[in-house]
Design a protein around this motif. Structure first.
Motif, PDB file in Angstrom:
ATOM      1  N   LYS A   1      12.750  20.604  37.157  1.00 54.62           N
ATOM      2  CA  LYS A   1      10.729  19.758  37.859  1.00 54.62           C
ATOM      3  C   LYS A   1      10.450  18.700  36.717  1.00 54.62           C
ATOM      4  O   LYS A   1       9.980  19.939  35.675  1.00 54.62           O
ATOM      5  N   VAL A   2      10.951  17.494  36.987  1.00 54.39           N
ATOM      6  CA  VAL A   2       9.542  16.750  36.188  1.00 54.39           C
ATOM      7  C   VAL A   2       8.281  16.817  36.754  1.00 54.39           C
ATOM      8  O   VAL A   2       7.969  15.855  37.922  1.00 54.39           O
ATOM      9  N   VAL A   3       7.417  17.129  35.849  1.00 57.99           N
ATOM     10  CA  VAL A   3       6.428  17.064  36.194  1.00 57.99           C
ATOM     11  C   VAL A   3       4.688  16.363  35.942  1.00 57.99           C
ATOM     12  O   VAL A   3       5.563  16.417  34.234  1.00 57.99           O
ATOM     13  N   ASN A   4       3.565  15.880  36.000  1.00 55.25           N
ATOM     14  CA  ASN A   4       2.666  15.849  35.306  1.00 55.25           C
ATOM     15  C   ASN A   4       2.090  16.305  34.112  1.00 55.25           C
ATOM     16  O   ASN A   4       2.101  17.587  34.001  1.00 55.25           O
ATOM     17  N   GLU A   5       2.506  15.523  32.860  1.00 50.92           N
ATOM     18  CA  GLU A   5       1.275  16.338  31.905  1.00 50.92           C
ATOM     19  C   GLU A   5       0.228  17.347  32.023  1.00 50.92           C
ATOM     20  O   GLU A   5      -0.798  17.202  33.145  1.00 50.92           O
ATOM     21  N   ARG A   6       1.049  18.581  31.578  1.00 54.84           N
ATOM     22  CA  ARG A   6      -0.398  19.195  31.314  1.00 54.84           C
ATOM     23  C   ARG A   6      -0.516  19.839  29.395  1.00 54.84           C
ATOM     24  O   ARG A   6       0.714  19.870  29.124  1.00 54.84           O
ATOM     25  N   VAL A   7      -1.807  20.832  28.865  1.00 57.00           N
ATOM     26  CA  VAL A   7      -1.931  19.818  28.025  1.00 57.00           C
ATOM     27  C   VAL A   7      -1.732  20.971  27.774  1.00 57.00           C
ATOM     28  O   VAL A   7      -1.206  21.186  26.230  1.00 57.00           O
ATOM     29  N   THR A   8      -1.675  22.283  28.609  1.00 60.25           N
ATOM     30  CA  THR A   8      -1.377  23.956  27.201  1.00 60.25           C
ATOM     31  C   THR A   8       0.047  23.691  26.585  1.00 60.25           C
ATOM     32  O   THR A   8       0.697  24.476  26.563  1.00 60.25           O
ATOM     33  N   ARG A   9       1.135  22.974  27.391  1.00 56.69           N
ATOM     34  CA  ARG A   9       2.675  23.048  27.292  1.00 56.69           C
ATOM     35  C   ARG A   9       2.970  22.063  27.726  1.00 56.69           C
ATOM     36  O   ARG A   9       3.239  21.192  27.981  1.00 56.69           O
ATOM     37  N   HIS A  10       4.280  22.091  27.114  1.00 53.84           N
ATOM     38  CA  HIS A  10       4.949  20.726  27.058  1.00 53.84           C
ATOM     39  C   HIS A  10       6.895  20.727  28.397  1.00 53.84           C
ATOM     40  O   HIS A  10       6.645  20.049  29.597  1.00 53.84           O
ATOM     41  N   GLY A  11       6.689  22.356  28.899  1.00 50.88           N
ATOM     42  CA  GLY A  11       7.702  22.541  29.677  1.00 50.88           C
ATOM     43  C   GLY A  11       6.948  24.316  29.478  1.00 50.88           C
ATOM     44  O   GLY A  11       6.451  24.831  29.495  1.00 50.88           O
TER      45      GLY A  11
ATOM     46  N   HIS B   1      16.445  29.403  39.651  1.00 50.09           N
ATOM     47  CA  HIS B   1      15.685  29.302  38.410  1.00 50.09           C
ATOM     48  C   HIS B   1      15.383  27.860  37.679  1.00 50.09           C
ATOM     49  O   HIS B   1      15.873  26.853  37.842  1.00 50.09           O
ATOM     50  N   GLN B   2      13.864  27.906  37.671  1.00 51.28           N
ATOM     51  CA  GLN B   2      13.376  26.718  37.784  1.00 51.28           C
ATOM     52  C   GLN B   2      13.007  26.592  36.086  1.00 51.28           C
ATOM     53  O   GLN B   2      12.575  27.099  35.836  1.00 51.28           O
ATOM     54  N   ILE B   3      12.967  25.549  35.987  1.00 52.41           N
ATOM     55  CA  ILE B   3      12.718  24.426  34.376  1.00 52.41           C
ATOM     56  C   ILE B   3      11.965  23.502  34.918  1.00 52.41           C
ATOM     57  O   ILE B   3      12.395  23.025  36.102  1.00 52.41           O
ATOM     58  N   THR B   4      10.975  23.362  34.833  1.00 48.87           N
ATOM     59  CA  THR B   4       9.392  22.114  34.621  1.00 48.87           C
ATOM     60  C   THR B   4       9.675  21.885  32.948  1.00 48.87           C
ATOM     61  O   THR B   4       9.077  22.207  32.171  1.00 48.87           O
ATOM     62  N   VAL B   5       9.565  20.757  33.041  1.00 51.85           N
ATOM     63  CA  VAL B   5       9.296  19.885  31.853  1.00 51.85           C
ATOM     64  C   VAL B   5       8.017  18.523  32.036  1.00 51.85           C
ATOM     65  O   VAL B   5       8.423  18.039  33.058  1.00 51.85           O
ATOM     66  N   ASN B   6       7.137  18.047  31.101  1.00 56.87           N
ATOM     67  CA  ASN B   6       6.304  16.847  31.415  1.00 56.87           C
ATOM     68  C   ASN B   6       6.954  16.056  31.163  1.00 56.87           C
ATOM     69  O   ASN B   6       8.034  15.755  30.746  1.00 56.87           O
TER      70      ASN B   6
ATOM     71  N   THR C   1      12.596  20.434  24.748  1.00 53.47           N
ATOM     72  CA  THR C   1      11.395  21.068  25.887  1.00 53.47           C
ATOM     73  C   THR C   1      12.962  21.358  26.502  1.00 53.47           C
ATOM     74  O   THR C   1      12.306  22.900  27.018  1.00 53.47           O
ATOM     75  N   LEU C   2      13.687  20.915  27.164  1.00 53.79           N
ATOM     76  CA  LEU C   2      14.543  21.083  27.937  1.00 53.79           C
ATOM     77  C   LEU C   2      15.468  21.964  27.634  1.00 53.79           C
ATOM     78  O   LEU C   2      15.678  23.431  28.355  1.00 53.79           O
ATOM     79  N   ILE C   3      15.519  21.636  26.244  1.00 57.64           N
ATOM     80  CA  ILE C   3      17.217  23.142  25.732  1.00 57.64           C
ATOM     81  C   ILE C   3      16.339  24.372  24.907  1.00 57.64           C
ATOM     82  O   ILE C   3      16.891  25.031  25.586  1.00 57.64           O
ATOM     83  N   HIS C   4      14.534  23.992  24.931  1.00 58.51           N
ATOM     84  CA  HIS C   4      13.879  25.590  24.504  1.00 58.51           C
ATOM     85  C   HIS C   4      13.771  26.171  26.233  1.00 58.51           C
ATOM     86  O   HIS C   4      14.025  27.685  25.861  1.00 58.51           O
ATOM     87  N   GLU C   5      13.915  26.032  27.063  1.00 60.67           N
ATOM     88  CA  GLU C   5      13.599  26.202  28.644  1.00 60.67           C
ATOM     89  C   GLU C   5      14.652  26.728  28.974  1.00 60.67           C
ATOM     90  O   GLU C   5      15.046  28.363  29.624  1.00 60.67           O
ATOM     91  N   ILE C   6      15.943  25.888  28.780  1.00 61.41           N
ATOM     92  CA  ILE C   6      17.282  26.333  29.158  1.00 61.41           C
ATOM     93  C   ILE C   6      17.967  27.900  28.253  1.00 61.41           C
ATOM     94  O   ILE C   6      18.389  28.430  28.606  1.00 61.41           O
TER      95      ILE C   6
ATOM     96  N   GLU D   1      16.661  37.014  19.792  1.00 64.39           N
ATOM     97  CA  GLU D   1      17.390  36.544  21.070  1.00 64.39           C
ATOM     98  C   GLU D   1      17.667  35.639  21.317  1.00 64.39           C
ATOM     99  O   GLU D   1      18.249  34.670  21.222  1.00 64.39           O
ATOM    100  N   TRP D   2      16.153  35.003  21.736  1.00 67.07           N
ATOM    101  CA  TRP D   2      15.744  33.350  22.236  1.00 67.07           C
ATOM    102  C   TRP D   2      16.633  32.680  20.413  1.00 67.07           C
ATOM    103  O   TRP D   2      17.020  31.679  21.366  1.00 67.07           O
ATOM    104  N   LYS D   3      15.676  33.309  19.772  1.00 63.57           N
ATOM    105  CA  LYS D   3      15.868  32.255  18.629  1.00 63.57           C
ATOM    106  C   LYS D   3      16.987  31.642  18.337  1.00 63.57           C
ATOM    107  O   LYS D   3      17.817  30.644  18.022  1.00 63.57           O
ATOM    108  N   TYR D   4      18.466  32.449  18.327  1.00 66.78           N
ATOM    109  CA  TYR D   4      19.708  32.722  18.337  1.00 66.78           C
ATOM    110  C   TYR D   4      19.753  31.445  18.926  1.00 66.78           C
ATOM    111  O   TYR D   4      20.898  30.271  19.237  1.00 66.78           O
ATOM    112  N   THR D   5      19.692  31.977  20.487  1.00 65.08           N
ATOM    113  CA  THR D   5      20.266  31.530  22.387  1.00 65.08           C
ATOM    114  C   THR D   5      19.607  29.928  21.373  1.00 65.08           C
ATOM    115  O   THR D   5      20.787  28.343  22.026  1.00 65.08           O
ATOM    116  N   PHE D   6      18.358  29.302  21.072  1.00 61.26           N
ATOM    117  CA  PHE D   6      17.979  27.940  21.494  1.00 61.26           C
ATOM    118  C   PHE D   6      18.912  27.187  20.475  1.00 61.26           C
ATOM    119  O   PHE D   6      19.504  26.406  20.207  1.00 61.26           O
TER     120      PHE D   6
END
Length: 198
Positions: free
Chosen positions: A29-39, A49-54, A65-70, A89-94
């Motif tokens: 889901k591509v969403v309106n800007e959120r100040v506190t997060r990019h996705g 599995h839902q991923i939102t990106v500003n 941001t998309l790859i960060h969330e995936i 584990e997340w760092k390695y995957t990213f």
């Protein structure tokens, strides 16, 4: 979806991103800007599995941001749901997911060394890495922004929610700034975007 992705990520990254989305069963889901997060990534009650990106991010920040969330989704599937959200584990995957994209066909040459340095030990947010954040901001559309590190000592500035602060000394990596209304001290990243008042 492939055509939609071309609007938000560099053209040469659209197909590999589409494959990652399809392969991992992501509802993007591509969403309106959120100040506190990019996705963000969320596993829904129905198991999807839902991923939102500003929507307001430039193409390079949107891709990161998309790859960060995936990477959250893939790390949880591979290592279990009890890992730290931004742990090893997340760092390695990213790093592994991002590696195929860090090339001149996707990113401008000026960004490649900054990205290479960032992905040696990726942070929880690209904004936490001041060098990467500033490098990415040069591709943002809209009016020029003022950053805290550019303000003279003692300047007054306003942040996105209207609160007013006075810039103080730098402490290691961040600036101590006093909120004018309360006198409380807050720490700001050098690359925080602000509106200078005087």
């Amino acid at each position: 979806m492939h055509k939609v992705l071309k609007k938000y990520v560099p053209e040469s990254a659209a197909s590999p991103c589409f494959e990652l989305i399809k392969q991992n069963g992501v509802h993007l889901k591509v969403v309106n800007e959120r100040v506190t997060r990019h996705g963000d990534y969320r596993r829904l009650e129905n198991g999807m599995h839902q991923i939102t990106v500003n929507a307001n991010l430039n193409k390079y920040r949107f891709l990161i941001t998309l790859i960060h969330e995936i990477a959250h989704l893939v790390a949880f599937q591979k290592f279990g749901r009890h890992i730290k959200p931004h742990g090893n584990e997340w760092k390695y995957t990213f790093q592994q997911l991002m590696l195929p994209f860090i090339r001149p066909e996707v990113f401008p040459l000026s960004l490649l060394p900054v990205l290479a340095h960032h992905f040696k030990n990726p942070k929880a947010s690209s904004d936490t890495d001041a060098k990467l954040s500033l490098a990415l901001k040069q591709f943002d559309e809209g009016p020029d922004k003022t950053f805290i590190f550019e303000l003279p000592y003692g300047s007054l500035f306003r942040i996105y929610n209207g609160r007013i602060f006075k810039k103080g000394n730098r402490k290691i990596k961040r600036y101590e700034c006093m909120e004018v209304a309360t006198g409380r001290i807050y720490l700001f990243q050098p690359n925080a975007e602000v509106e200078q008042l005087r």
